[in-house]
Design a protein around this motif. Structure first.
Motif, PDB file in Angstrom:
ATOM      1  N   VAL A  36       0.853  -1.199   0.000  1.00  0.00           N
ATOM      2  CA  VAL A  36       0.000   0.000   0.000  1.00  0.00           C
ATOM      3  C   VAL A  36       0.886   1.245   0.000  1.00  0.00           C
ATOM      4  O   VAL A  36       0.607   2.221  -0.710  1.00  0.00           O
ATOM      5  CB  VAL A  36      -0.954  -0.007   1.220  1.00  0.00           C
ATOM      6  N   PHE A  37       1.953   1.215   0.750  1.00  0.00           N
ATOM      7  CA  PHE A  37       2.884   2.344   0.800  1.00  0.00           C
ATOM      8  C   PHE A  37       3.521   2.580  -0.564  1.00  0.00           C
ATOM      9  O   PHE A  37       3.608   3.719  -1.025  1.00  0.00           O
ATOM     10  CB  PHE A  37       3.958   2.076   1.868  1.00  0.00           C
ATOM     11  N   VAL A  38       3.946   1.503  -1.222  1.00  0.00           N
ATOM     12  CA  VAL A  38       4.544   1.621  -2.559  1.00  0.00           C
ATOM     13  C   VAL A  38       3.519   2.168  -3.545  1.00  0.00           C
ATOM     14  O   VAL A  38       3.828   3.024  -4.383  1.00  0.00           O
ATOM     15  CB  VAL A  38       5.113   0.261  -3.028  1.00  0.00           C
ATOM     16  N   SER A  39       2.293   1.703  -3.451  1.00  0.00           N
ATOM     17  CA  SER A  39       1.217   2.200  -4.310  1.00  0.00           C
ATOM     18  C   SER A  39       0.978   3.686  -4.071  1.00  0.00           C
ATOM     19  O   SER A  39       0.760   4.456  -5.011  1.00  0.00           O
ATOM     20  CB  SER A  39      -0.050   1.399  -4.056  1.00  0.00           C
ATOM     21  N   SER A  40       1.032   4.091  -2.837  1.00  0.00           N
ATOM     22  CA  SER A  40       0.850   5.508  -2.483  1.00  0.00           C
ATOM     23  C   SER A  40       1.944   6.367  -3.105  1.00  0.00           C
ATOM     24  O   SER A  40       1.696   7.477  -3.571  1.00  0.00           O
ATOM     25  CB  SER A  40       0.859   5.657  -0.968  1.00  0.00           C
ATOM     26  N   MET A  41       3.160   5.830  -3.132  1.00  0.00           N
ATOM     27  CA  MET A  41       4.260   6.574  -3.761  1.00  0.00           C
ATOM     28  C   MET A  41       4.025   6.725  -5.259  1.00  0.00           C
ATOM     29  O   MET A  41       4.320   7.771  -5.838  1.00  0.00           O
ATOM     30  CB  MET A  41       5.593   5.879  -3.501  1.00  0.00           C
ATOM     31  N   SER A  42       3.490   5.707  -5.895  1.00  0.00           N
ATOM     32  CA  SER A  42       3.204   5.794  -7.331  1.00  0.00           C
ATOM     33  C   SER A  42       2.147   6.860  -7.603  1.00  0.00           C
ATOM     34  O   SER A  42       2.232   7.584  -8.592  1.00  0.00           O
ATOM     35  CB  SER A  42       2.733   4.444  -7.856  1.00  0.00           C
ATOM     36  N   GLU A  43       1.148   6.959  -6.723  1.00  0.00           N
ATOM     37  CA  GLU A  43       0.123   7.996  -6.880  1.00  0.00           C
ATOM     38  C   GLU A  43       0.717   9.388  -6.709  1.00  0.00           C
ATOM     39  O   GLU A  43       0.254  10.349  -7.313  1.00  0.00           O
ATOM     40  CB  GLU A  43      -0.995   7.789  -5.862  1.00  0.00           C
ATOM     41  N   THR A  44       1.741   9.499  -5.907  1.00  0.00           N
ATOM     42  CA  THR A  44       2.410  10.778  -5.673  1.00  0.00           C
ATOM     43  C   THR A  44       3.083  11.283  -6.949  1.00  0.00           C
ATOM     44  O   THR A  44       3.228  12.489  -7.152  1.00  0.00           O
ATOM     45  CB  THR A  44       3.453  10.621  -4.548  1.00  0.00           C
ATOM     46  N   LEU A  45       3.473  10.369  -7.824  1.00  0.00           N
ATOM     47  CA  LEU A  45       4.177  10.750  -9.047  1.00  0.00           C
ATOM     48  C   LEU A  45       3.283  11.426 -10.082  1.00  0.00           C
ATOM     49  O   LEU A  45       3.763  12.233 -10.873  1.00  0.00           O
ATOM     50  CB  LEU A  45       4.827   9.513  -9.678  1.00  0.00           C
ATOM     51  N   ALA A  46       2.008  11.121 -10.107  1.00  0.00           N
ATOM     52  CA  ALA A  46       1.118  11.628 -11.163  1.00  0.00           C
ATOM     53  C   ALA A  46       1.141  13.151 -11.285  1.00  0.00           C
ATOM     54  O   ALA A  46       1.377  13.675 -12.381  1.00  0.00           O
ATOM     55  CB  ALA A  46      -0.299  11.106 -10.956  1.00  0.00           C
ATOM     56  N   PRO A  47       0.935  13.913 -10.212  1.00  0.00           N
ATOM     57  CA  PRO A  47       0.969  15.371 -10.372  1.00  0.00           C
ATOM     58  C   PRO A  47       2.349  15.895 -10.778  1.00  0.00           C
ATOM     59  O   PRO A  47       2.453  16.884 -11.501  1.00  0.00           O
ATOM     60  CB  PRO A  47       0.583  15.911  -8.998  1.00  0.00           C
ATOM     61  N   LEU A  48       3.402  15.207 -10.320  1.00  0.00           N
ATOM     62  CA  LEU A  48       4.753  15.625 -10.702  1.00  0.00           C
ATOM     63  C   LEU A  48       4.991  15.413 -12.198  1.00  0.00           C
ATOM     64  O   LEU A  48       5.649  16.209 -12.851  1.00  0.00           O
ATOM     65  CB  LEU A  48       5.794  14.867  -9.884  1.00  0.00           C
ATOM     66  N   ARG A  49       4.451  14.345 -12.746  1.00  0.00           N
ATOM     67  CA  ARG A  49       4.572  14.083 -14.186  1.00  0.00           C
ATOM     68  C   ARG A  49       3.744  15.070 -15.003  1.00  0.00           C
ATOM     69  O   ARG A  49       4.173  15.537 -16.046  1.00  0.00           O
ATOM     70  CB  ARG A  49       4.118  12.663 -14.508  1.00  0.00           C
ATOM     71  N   ASP A  50       2.539  15.353 -14.523  1.00  0.00           N
ATOM     72  CA  ASP A  50       1.635  16.233 -15.267  1.00  0.00           C
ATOM     73  C   ASP A  50       2.113  17.677 -15.298  1.00  0.00           C
ATOM     74  O   ASP A  50       1.723  18.438 -16.176  1.00  0.00           O
ATOM     75  CB  ASP A  50       0.225  16.191 -14.661  1.00  0.00           C
ATOM     76  N   PHE A  51       2.928  18.069 -14.361  1.00  0.00           N
ATOM     77  CA  PHE A  51       3.340  19.463 -14.261  1.00  0.00           C
ATOM     78  C   PHE A  51       4.178  19.919 -15.455  1.00  0.00           C
ATOM     79  O   PHE A  51       4.171  21.090 -15.801  1.00  0.00           O
ATOM     80  CB  PHE A  51       4.125  19.717 -12.974  1.00  0.00           C
ATOM     81  N   GLN A  52       4.881  19.021 -16.105  1.00  0.00           N
ATOM     82  CA  GLN A  52       5.812  19.399 -17.165  1.00  0.00           C
ATOM     83  C   GLN A  52       5.155  20.226 -18.268  1.00  0.00           C
ATOM     84  O   GLN A  52       5.806  21.024 -18.919  1.00  0.00           O
ATOM     85  CB  GLN A  52       6.474  18.152 -17.768  1.00  0.00           C
ATOM     86  N   SER A  53       3.856  20.051 -18.476  1.00  0.00           N
ATOM     87  CA  SER A  53       3.178  20.802 -19.533  1.00  0.00           C
ATOM     88  C   SER A  53       2.383  21.982 -18.970  1.00  0.00           C
ATOM     89  O   SER A  53       1.525  22.522 -19.635  1.00  0.00           O
ATOM     90  CB  SER A  53       2.232  19.864 -20.301  1.00  0.00           C
TER      91      SER A  53
END
Length: 185
Positions: A92-109
């Protein structure tokens, strides 16, 4: 009606003095040139202010996204310390970290984000990806000693990124510095 009479009288007087017409035309041309210069400068100021505001908003969004990621990881670490440590909780912790990445990825544009801002957000993204990958590896290997040191390092890196973003909030972007330099020439 008085203004029409005055204007008509002025035009009649100008017509009676032929040399005066060229002076009036010259004065009108100078006024037109002055207005054109003023309008172009005001448009330039508006554009610079719009770019500054877009950049300021992008920095605030970046700080918010990185702070959200830091808070989420910090909360997850706190929950882990209080939880019964099982592999299911770790997943669950690892999954939570993956969810944390989404906004960081989307920010580039994101609009208004220049290379400084995107570079810092990319640093934050890489720190979270690195911690997530190392956490997955230690989870797969069952290495309990190594579990959270990458996450703590990641949180430190995210705090450094937030500080860097707050620092660049005070200085103008490279584009604005180049634009102002080219305008002054």
């Amino acid at each position: 009606m008085d203004s029409v009479v005055v204007w008509e009288g002025f035009l009649t007087w100008v017509e009676l003095h032929p040399g005066l017409a060229s002076w009036v035309q010259a004065f009108g041309s100078i006024v037109a040139i002055g207005v054109a210069i003023w309008l172009s400068n005001s448009e330039s100021r508006y554009r610079v202010n719009a770019v500054k505001e877009a950049r300021r908003q992008a920095i605030l969004r970046a700080i918010s996204i990185v702070e959200g990621a830091r808070r989420k990881l910090d909360d997850s670490l706190g929950a882990w310390d209080e939880a019964i440590k099982t592999m299911g909780v770790m997943r669950v912790f690892v999954s939570s970290m993956s969810e944390t990445l989404a906004p960081l990825r989307d920010f580039q544009s994101d609009s208004g984000a220049d290379y400084d801002i995107c570079g810092h957000v990319l640093d934050a993204r890489h720190a979270v990806e690195y911690a997530s990958q190392n956490l997955k590896i230690s989870l797969d290997q069952g290495d309990e000693d190594f579990y959270f040191s990458p996450v703590r390092d990641c949180i430190s890196k995210l705090e450094a990124v937030i500080a860097a973003l707050e620092e660049i909030q005070e200085k103008p972007s490279l584009w604005l510095r180049v634009f102002k330099r080219s305008e002054s020439r």
